[in-house]
Design a protein around this motif. Structure first.
Motif, PDB file in Angstrom:
ATOM      1  N   ALA A  72       0.314   2.071  -9.409  1.00  0.00           N
ATOM      2  CA  ALA A  72       0.611   0.636  -9.481  1.00  0.00           C
ATOM      3  C   ALA A  72       2.097   0.383  -9.729  1.00  0.00           C
ATOM      4  O   ALA A  72       2.701  -0.488  -9.085  1.00  0.00           O
ATOM      5  CB  ALA A  72      -0.233  -0.013 -10.582  1.00  0.00           C
ATOM      6  N   VAL A  73       2.697   1.135 -10.641  1.00  0.00           N
ATOM      7  CA  VAL A  73       4.132   0.975 -10.916  1.00  0.00           C
ATOM      8  C   VAL A  73       4.937   1.322  -9.664  1.00  0.00           C
ATOM      9  O   VAL A  73       5.930   0.646  -9.344  1.00  0.00           O
ATOM     10  CB  VAL A  73       4.559   1.840 -12.121  1.00  0.00           C
ATOM     11  CG1 VAL A  73       6.074   1.929 -12.235  1.00  0.00           C
ATOM     12  CG2 VAL A  73       3.972   1.270 -13.404  1.00  0.00           C
ATOM     13  N   ILE A  75       4.104   0.907  -6.601  1.00  0.00           N
ATOM     14  CA  ILE A  75       4.011  -0.212  -5.658  1.00  0.00           C
ATOM     15  C   ILE A  75       4.782  -1.424  -6.161  1.00  0.00           C
ATOM     16  O   ILE A  75       5.614  -1.990  -5.446  1.00  0.00           O
ATOM     17  CB  ILE A  75       2.534  -0.575  -5.397  1.00  0.00           C
ATOM     18  CG1 ILE A  75       1.859   0.531  -4.594  1.00  0.00           C
ATOM     19  CG2 ILE A  75       2.420  -1.916  -4.666  1.00  0.00           C
ATOM     20  CD1 ILE A  75       0.360   0.386  -4.474  1.00  0.00           C
ATOM     21  N   VAL A  76       4.520  -1.826  -7.400  1.00  0.00           N
ATOM     22  CA  VAL A  76       5.078  -3.072  -7.927  1.00  0.00           C
ATOM     23  C   VAL A  76       6.574  -2.954  -8.241  1.00  0.00           C
ATOM     24  O   VAL A  76       7.352  -3.853  -7.912  1.00  0.00           O
ATOM     25  CB  VAL A  76       4.287  -3.526  -9.182  1.00  0.00           C
ATOM     26  CG1 VAL A  76       4.936  -4.720  -9.836  1.00  0.00           C
ATOM     27  CG2 VAL A  76       2.843  -3.825  -8.816  1.00  0.00           C
ATOM     28  N   VAL A  77       6.968  -1.864  -8.873  1.00  0.00           N
ATOM     29  CA  VAL A  77       8.356  -1.738  -9.339  1.00  0.00           C
ATOM     30  C   VAL A  77       9.245  -1.023  -8.324  1.00  0.00           C
ATOM     31  O   VAL A  77      10.394  -1.415  -8.118  1.00  0.00           O
ATOM     32  CB  VAL A  77       8.404  -1.010 -10.700  1.00  0.00           C
ATOM     33  CG1 VAL A  77       9.824  -0.818 -11.179  1.00  0.00           C
ATOM     34  CG2 VAL A  77       7.586  -1.766 -11.742  1.00  0.00           C
TER      35      VAL A  77
END
Length: 106
Positions: A72-73, A75-77
């Protein structure tokens, strides 16, 4: 309380994985220090959770939180690729974590 400790250990795994990436092979001092400190804290909390939880459960949940959290990090960050197959794989990991929790009596 043991599950809370394990979740925090898993979240710290996400933090150290992110900062390990930022350290560029341990060539940057601050990200390297954050990596090592959070890694130690993550391992320490994992070991505490293993006092009450079975090895397989604790380790699987810890690595699962770390894997899905790092995904998730990423993808998001970090702007890493999103695809249906990658999202499906992450969903399967989360499903496995839920089943592991439901199958453990601690």
């Amino acid at each position: 309380m043991v599950w809370f400790i394990l979740v925090i250990a898993g979240l710290l795994e996400v933090v150290w994985a992110f900062f390990m990436k930022q350290s560029e092979g341990f060539t940057k001092l601050i990200p390297s220090i954050v990596t090592l400190v959070t890694m130690g804290a993550s391992f320490g909390l994992l070991s505490l959770s293993m006092r009450a939880l079975p090895l397989g459960t604790a380790y699987t949940v810890w690595t699962g939180i770390g894997a899905v959290g790092a995904f998730a990090v990423g993808i998001v960050v970090l702007g890493e690729q999103v695809s249906l197959m990658r999202l499906g794989a992450a969903a399967l990991i989360v499903s496995g974590l839920v089943l592991m929790k439901l199958s453990t009596t601690s």
